[in-house]
Motif scaffolding. Structure first.
Motif, short mmCIF file in Angstrom:
data_model
loop_
_atom_site.label_atom_id
_atom_site.label_comp_id
_atom_site.label_asym_id
_atom_site.label_seq_id
_atom_site.Cartn_x
_atom_site.Cartn_y
_atom_site.Cartn_z
N PHE A 87 0.84 -1.20 0.00
CA PHE A 87 0.00 0.00 0.00
C PHE A 87 0.87 1.25 0.00
O PHE A 87 1.73 1.43 0.85
N GLN A 88 0.65 2.08 -0.96
CA GLN A 88 1.45 3.30 -1.04
C GLN A 88 0.64 4.33 -1.80
O GLN A 88 -0.01 4.02 -2.78
N VAL A 126 5.98 4.97 6.82
CA VAL A 126 6.31 6.29 6.28
C VAL A 126 6.22 6.26 4.76
O VAL A 126 5.59 7.12 4.14
N ARG A 127 6.82 5.22 4.18
CA ARG A 127 6.78 5.09 2.72
C ARG A 127 5.36 5.09 2.22
O ARG A 127 5.06 5.68 1.19
N SER A 128 4.46 4.41 2.95
CA SER A 128 3.13 4.25 2.40
C SER A 128 2.28 5.51 2.51
O SER A 128 1.54 5.81 1.59
N ILE A 129 2.37 6.29 3.59
CA ILE A 129 1.37 7.36 3.66
C ILE A 129 1.92 8.77 3.85
O ILE A 129 1.15 9.72 3.85
N ALA A 130 3.24 8.94 3.98
CA ALA A 130 3.71 10.29 4.29
C ALA A 130 3.83 11.17 3.05
O ALA A 130 3.98 10.68 1.93
N LEU A 160 -7.79 3.52 5.90
CA LEU A 160 -8.89 4.32 6.47
C LEU A 160 -8.42 5.76 6.71
O LEU A 160 -9.11 6.73 6.35
N LEU A 161 -7.23 5.89 7.32
CA LEU A 161 -6.72 7.24 7.61
C LEU A 161 -6.53 8.02 6.32
O LEU A 161 -6.82 9.21 6.24
N ASP A 162 -6.07 7.32 5.30
CA ASP A 162 -5.85 7.98 4.01
C ASP A 162 -7.18 8.45 3.42
O ASP A 162 -7.31 9.59 2.95
N ARG A 163 -8.20 7.59 3.48
CA ARG A 163 -9.51 7.96 2.94
C ARG A 163 -10.07 9.17 3.70
O ARG A 163 -10.57 10.12 3.10
N LEU A 164 -9.97 9.10 5.03
CA LEU A 164 -10.50 10.20 5.85
C LEU A 164 -9.78 11.51 5.51
O LEU A 164 -10.39 12.57 5.47
N GLN A 165 -8.49 11.39 5.27
CA GLN A 165 -7.72 12.60 4.95
C GLN A 165 -8.25 13.24 3.68
O GLN A 165 -8.45 14.45 3.61
N PRO A 222 10.41 16.62 1.70
CA PRO A 222 9.39 15.77 1.07
C PRO A 222 9.83 14.32 1.04
O PRO A 222 11.03 14.04 1.00
N LYS A 223 8.86 13.41 1.04
CA LYS A 223 9.15 11.99 1.14
C LYS A 223 10.11 11.52 0.05
O LYS A 223 11.09 10.83 0.31
#
Lengths: 318, 548
Positions: free
Chosen positions: B264-265, B482-486, B460-465, B502-503
């Motif tokens: 997931f990324q 970190v790789r997946s959501i930052a 879920l956190l990503d969708r809510l964001q 930036p990531k």
């Protein structure tokens, strides 16, 4: 170790402060009782004039704060005033009685503490077995029977029926140490029965409380025998609550023995206190209360220090 | 049955029952396991897969409330299910040793390390106390513990977590056992510490040719440590194969899904232009009493973006969060929200200022009051900040439960203990959302969860964001997360920000040396990863490598 020392000194200071507050409470409580010492001394024959004269003589006409300071400054150097009943020095009246009480308490404690801890360990080892349940019921029975009842039962079976021990614990001068031990065995045993249960149950509970710890599992997985797991791995970490309960029970042995002393006619401080209350011998009452308070504070302080000394985190800071 | 001389441990059709709700329930349903001398087997699976239970059963041991109900466990020709307890006990510590997950909790706080080390050898009369102490010091040296002559004479609380874990491995070696059970020995450690412990364990297992069962939920770790891997799910074996085969071509769908978890990324977002940061930490210093814990920490979080704050434990990540929320007033520096400076302590902040920054915690277990119903847990902030009451409050709670994908009718009246770990964490999220914040601090929210569940939470956190335009400060020590959501990354060490950006930039060299160390310490699925990394760093100074 300097950390420990400073904690002990701090606790000691707090203890003294507590004692000071308690001394105010004691003095205030006695002050609030109806009547005063002059009335107590003169009794039925009191007239307004001789009451006033006696009050002036005893300093009772001074305002309360001054009398309190007077009393306190005496108490600090061991002078608790003069008994209103006998006219003897309070310190001299209480001294031998207190020594007797301490002797009996020590006698009971020397038996009760090791027995309670060993029983507690054994019961923790054999938890949920028949032995555990029997010990549980037996100690619950002894803890919930009033001590005068226990005392009479012991007198009945160990003295009246079998004649093994004397029923009355009257002390005479010139008794040898062993005569003393024999004479006071029954009251000591009564007190042992009353306090053992509490300490044993706490030992059991605080050990069992630790048995789910990862380090206990580790000890078992190292092949450590069950008794060693309890004694070597659980007990050293269980001391703090056990020591606290021991201290409370030791304090009880000194301050809560009135009934036992009455049953066995033992000349201890409890009887003296009861006599003094009935005779309105206020200086004796105040002194006894202060001694009891100091006992509690000192033993709790000892428990705190004990808990610190058994905690490696406090003994060996990072 | 005639045994192969080479086989050390042979488990057949192992069944274990656990006692709950006044009846025995089978939790391990017939597992077979064969381990040869000197072989290392990795057991992997999610929590509840029965990994530890099987590992302990290999010692003939069942935890209180569990029992081995069927099958056979044959250790070096001895059938453990039928021998007496005292014979079984005689194996433990001498021929089969155990290394627990948390060395900090598994060393007895009342005794010195070396006394715990010598206990088993002295008990079994394998060595005298003094000999055993000498041996301990040699093992400590071999495991590259600092001051090997002296460290054993300390109490557990005087030694760091990574060192304790190595001391525990040394203790397991004390009687030179034939088999060691490693039960998640590095799960509680930072990546930089983990790599030292992994290297030390692998090294010593090789040297003494000890067989081992290595239990973990981390695939990358198991890939480094084991010759064969067995995958477990809910007390059943899924599949077993040698490490190479298992990594390259897993057969079962479940194994493939485990392998795919780290996929997931989402793409990195750029800072929005012409907006001010929603939360800005400016030159913050903080201290616990006389101990300085933060020095000159500065970073910005923009609306709708995720800033990951990474670093080892003790680097000041959570302390920064405490400064932002006002739980720990900074000694100097400013916390600015939407261009407005916030008062340092939460006590001086207005309700609206408090509402803006919410927190989600690592341990959902302890962050939710077990005696309060879900509707009240979520409803309280909604009522407190939003002033909602009655049916409005109820419909808001329903809405929030919908948002976190838990069916309102089913969960409304439940209590936290009735929920799984992932569900509890979702409730934690809903509680934060109930205040309608624009900025949420996520403090290691996935590190206590299984990978599949953690993945669900991240999605879920990503969708809510996206839906609510939330900004996250994401505290973690897991670089995969970190790789997946930052979007942006802040690297902290010893209370300072060592690098930020930036990531994309952060994951491409050149790095700050510490970032480099952190990145290179994250285990990879390549079974040769550990060897390669150690060679790059120079094997001999692995102990120092983490202190660069």
């Amino acid at each position: 170790m300097s950390g420990v020392l400073s904690i002990v000194l701090k606790r000691l200071g707090l203890g003294l402060l507590t004692l000071l507050i308690i001394s105010i409470l004691i003095f205030g409580a006695v002050e609030m009782l109806p009547g005063d010492m002059a009335e107590a001394v003169l009794g039925q024959g009191a007239t307004a004039e001789n009451l006033a004269a006696l009050r002036a003589q005893m300093g009772l006409d001074q305002p309360a704060p001054i009398r309190y300071l007077d009393w306190l400054s005496g108490a600090v150097v061991g002078d608790f005033g003069i008994s209103a009943v006998s006219g003897a020095s309070v310190a001299e009246t209480i001294g031998p009685r207190f020594r007797n009480t301490l002797f009996l308490a020590a006698y009971a404690a020397v038996i009760a503490v090791p027995v309670a801890i060993i029983l507690g360990v054994v019961v923790a080892l054999l938890r949920d077995t028949l032995f555990d349940r029997v010990a549980n019921v037996a100690t619950l029975t002894s803890i919930s029977s009033p001590e005068f009842f226990l005392g009479y039962i012991l007198i009945l079976y160990l003295s009246v029926k079998t004649g093994m021990f004397p029923a009355i614990a009257k002390l005479n001068d010139g008794m040898t140490f062993f005569e003393l031990l024999d004479r006071t065995f029954l009251p000591a045993l009564t007190m042992v029965l009353v306090v053992v249960a509490h300490m044993m149950r706490m030992t059991r509970a605080s050990i069992i409380n630790l048995l789910a710890s990862p380090y206990i599992e580790m000890a078992r997985l190292k092949g450590t025998p069950a008794w060693k797991v309890i004694v070597k791995h659980a007990l050293p970490n269980a001391w703090a609550p056990i020591i606290n309960v021991i201290a409370l029970n030791l304090a009880y042995l000194i301050t809560g023995v009135v009934l036992v002393e009455v049953v066995f006619v033992y000349p201890g401080i409890g009887q003296l206190l009861v006599d003094a209350v009935t005779k309105r011998d206020f200086p004796v009452v105040q002194a006894c209360c202060l001694i009891f308070a100091a006992t509690f504070i000192l033993l709790n302080l000892a428990a705190d220090v004990g808990a610190i000394l058994t905690n490696p985190r406090l003994r060996h800071p990072k | 049955m005639k045994q192969d001389q080479d086989v050390l441990l042979q488990i057949e059709d192992l069944r274990i029952e656990g006692y709950s709700d006044e009846k025995w329930i089978e939790i391990v349903h017939g597992v077979d396991l064969t381990l040869k001398r000197g072989q290392v087997m990795g057991l992997i699976g999610e929590s509840g897969a029965g990994k530890s239970t099987i590992g302990l059963a290999a010692m003939g041991f069942a935890r209180d409330g569990c029992r081995i109900s069927g099958g056979s466990i044959e250790f070096d020709g001895m059938e453990l299910t039928t021998t007496s307890e005292s014979d079984r006990r005689a194996l433990r510590g001498s021929r089969i040793a155990y290394v627990a997950q948390s060395a900090a909790a598994s060393f007895n706080p009342a005794h010195k390390l070396i006394d715990q080390h010598t206990e088993a050898p002295v008990h079994y009369r394998i060595r005298k106390r003094m000999e055993s102490q000498e041996d301990a010091m040699q093992l400590y040296e071999r495991l590259r513990l600092p001051n090997p002559q002296e460290i054993g004479f300390r109490y557990p609380h005087q030694v760091s977590g990574g060192q304790l874990q190595r001391a525990m491995t040394a203790m397991a070696m004390a009687c030179r056992p034939d088999l060691i059970i490693f039960d998640e020995p590095t799960t509680a450690l930072d990546v930089t510490t983990q790599i030292e412990v992994l290297a030390a364990i692998r090294d010593i297992v090789d040297q003494f040719n000890t067989a081992a069962i290595y239990i973990t939920h981390d695939l990358a770790v198991v890939a480094q440590m084991s010759d064969v891997i067995k995958v477990l799910l809910k007390g059943n074996e899924v599949e077993e194969a040698d490490t190479e085969t298992m990594l390259k071509s897993p057969k079962e769908d479940y194994t493939k899904s485990l392998w795919a978890v780290r996929s997931f990324q989402r793409d990195e977002k750029k800072r929005p232009e012409n907006t001010q940061p929603i939360m800005s930490v400016q030159n913050v210093d903080a201290a616990y009493g006389p101990v300085k814990v933060l020095q000159d920490v500065s970073f910005d979080v923009y609306p709708g973006m995720t800033v990951a704050v990474v670093g080892e434990s003790g680097s000041g990540k959570s302390t920064t969060a405490r400064c932002i929320t006002g739980l720990l007033p900074p000694t100097s520096g400013k916390i600015v929200a939407n261009g407005m400076e916030l008062p340092p302590s939460y006590k001086q902040r207005t309700k609206d200022q408090l509402r803006q920054a919410q927190m989600i915690y690592q341990m959902a277990d302890t962050a939710l009051n077990p005696k309060v119903r879900i509707c009240d847990i979520i409803g309280r902030p909604a009522a407190f900040y939003g002033g909602l009451k009655g049916t409005k409050l109820k419909s808001r709670v329903d809405e929030l439960l919908d948002l976190i994908e838990l069916e309102p009718s089913k969960y409304y009246h439940r209590y936290p203990p009735e929920l799984s770990g992932g569900q509890k964490q979702r409730i934690g999220i809903a509680r934060a959302l109930a205040a309608e914040p624009s900025f949420i601090i996520c403090d290691e929210v996935t590190s206590a969860l299984d990978q599949l569940v953690a993945e669900g939470i991240l999605k879920l956190l990503d969708r809510l964001q996206r839906e609510l335009n939330l900004a996250y400060m994401f505290i973690t020590h897991d670089l995969a997360t970190v790789r997946s959501i930052a979007d942006e990354v802040v690297v902290m060490k010893e209370g300072r920000v060592v690098e930020q950006g930036p990531k994309g930039e952060m994951f491409t060299p050149p790095h700050h040396p510490y970032t480099d160390l952190l990145l290179s310490s994250v285990p990879e699925m390549d079974p040769n990863w550990l060897t390669t990394v150690l060679e790059e760093r120079g094997v001999d100074n692995i102990g120092e490598a983490a202190n660069v």
